[in-house]
Design an enzyme around this catalytic site. Structure first.
Site, short mmCIF file in Angstrom:
data_model
loop_
_atom_site.label_atom_id
_atom_site.label_comp_id
_atom_site.label_asym_id
_atom_site.label_seq_id
_atom_site.Cartn_x
_atom_site.Cartn_y
_atom_site.Cartn_z
N LYS A 246 -2.35 -8.50 -4.63
CA LYS A 246 -1.19 -8.51 -3.68
C LYS A 246 -0.57 -9.78 -3.76
CE LYS A 246 -0.15 -5.19 -3.01
NZ LYS A 246 0.29 -4.21 -4.12
N SER B 125 0.38 -7.92 2.68
CA SER B 125 0.87 -7.20 1.62
C SER B 125 -0.43 -6.32 1.45
CB SER B 125 0.96 -7.85 0.40
OG SER B 125 1.47 -7.29 -0.46
N HIS C 156 -8.52 -9.60 -10.90
CA HIS C 156 -8.55 -10.02 -9.64
C HIS C 156 -9.46 -11.00 -9.47
CE1 HIS C 156 -4.84 -8.05 -8.55
NE2 HIS C 156 -5.48 -6.79 -8.38
#
Ligand code: A3P
Length: 302
Positions: free
Chosen positions: A55, A145, A115
């Site tokens: 995010k 988020s 990520h």
């Protein structure tokens, strides 16, 4: 271009996954159970890794990179969904080809999303000295988020209440672990490897400046009109309505966008609409403690 696989995507929402630690980092069980495939991934020297904490604006930087590669050609950039053009290294979703399978079938140069915190990146990326583009976002907006993303994404654990999620984030009990370690680890590495480190807030402030940095890092020269096209086609307003990047092509059994849109707000400072004064004070105090050994500086308002 499609997310091809012999299997069917789930027709009903699957049960939410648990988190399982890999080298101390909590990861969704669908990833932890397949960890060896990620760990032994074989990078190539001209692979480019796009790195974010979840995010932080991953899809945004993916779209910018793809548009730069397409020299701003809108039609060419619509040749497939962003997660097929720039696959997610560590995705293992029922009914879809895995990230590793997709990447292995791609022609070079391959652009790959991850990520992972720095210590979990497969060793071959370092051995091959691959270029890496890291995009980081201030912790509070990133957290907000991530909270809304948990609400709508059935491939992640339940969000719980805002307060419960806030506590999990601060304690590193969320998928991909501590935001703080992720940011510090990549920041620390940026001068030792071929890493371009970007901030979400800088991209919001002046996208053309940051797009030029990316182009230069990728050894691309962009004409003025191409830069303008890349800015326009990677703007929040355009991306929100573009099915190639807004994940509307994913079934609602995975991303239920009636709960929260993938392209939700795209702003700096939305944290102000979520934190109470007391929560904010406690968060800042804890932040200072966790981040004092790093020189990284974020802006959380513009
Ligand atoms: P918000 O939830 O704050 O709106 P990721 O791609 O890493 O999942 O990040 C998603 C976040 O980036 C969402 O943040 C999304 O709205 C934001 N985002 C996506 N495209 C953007 C753009 N073009 N400009 C600004 N923010 C964008």
């Amino acid at each position: 271009m499609s997310r091809s696989s012999n299997l069917e995507p789930p027709k009903v929402k699957p049960p939410r996954p648990q988190l399982k630690p890999i080298h101390g980092v909590p990861l969704p069980e669908w990833l932890a159970d397949n960890w060896a495939k990620v760990e032994h991934f074989q990078a190539k020297p001209d692979d480019v890794l796009i790195v974010t904490y979840p995010k932080a604006g991953t899809t945004w930087i993916q779209q910018i990179v793809d548009l730069i590669n397409c020299n701003g050609d809108a039609e060419l950039s619509k040749r497939g969904p962003i997660d097929v053009k720039i696959p997610f290294l560590e995705i293992f979703a029922e009914g879809f080809a895995t990230g590793v399978e997709m990447i292995e079938k791609m022609p070079s140069p391959r652009f790959i999303k991850t990520h992972l915190p720095i210590q979990l990146v497969p060793k071959s990326f370092w051995e091959k000295d691959c270029k890496m583009i890291v995009l980081a976002r201030n912790s509070k907006d990133n957290l907000v988020s991530y909270f809304h993303f948990h609400r709508m994404n059935y491939a992640l654990p339940e969000a719980g209440t805002w307060l419960q999620f806030l506590q999990k984030f601060v304690n590193g009990q969320v998928a991909w672990g501590f935001w703080y370690d992720h940011a510090k680890g990549w920041w620390e590495a940026k001068n030792k490897h071929r890493i371009l480190f970007l901030f979400y807030e800088d991209m919001k402030e002046k996208p053309s400046r940051e797009i030029l940095k990316v182009a230069k890092f990728l050894d691309k020269v962009l004409e003025e009109d191409v830069i303008e096209k890349v800015v326009e086609l990677s703007s929040f307003a355009v991306m929100k309505d573009d099915p190639m990047v807004n994940y509307s092509t994913l079934p609602s059994t995975i991303f239920d966008q009636t709960i929260s849109c993938f392209m939700r707000k795209g702003e700096v400072g939305d944290w102000k609409n979520h934190f109470t004064v007391a929560q904010h004070e406690a968060f800042e105090e804890d932040y200072e403690r966790k981040m004092r050994d790093s020189s990284i500086k974020f802006r959380d308002v513009l």
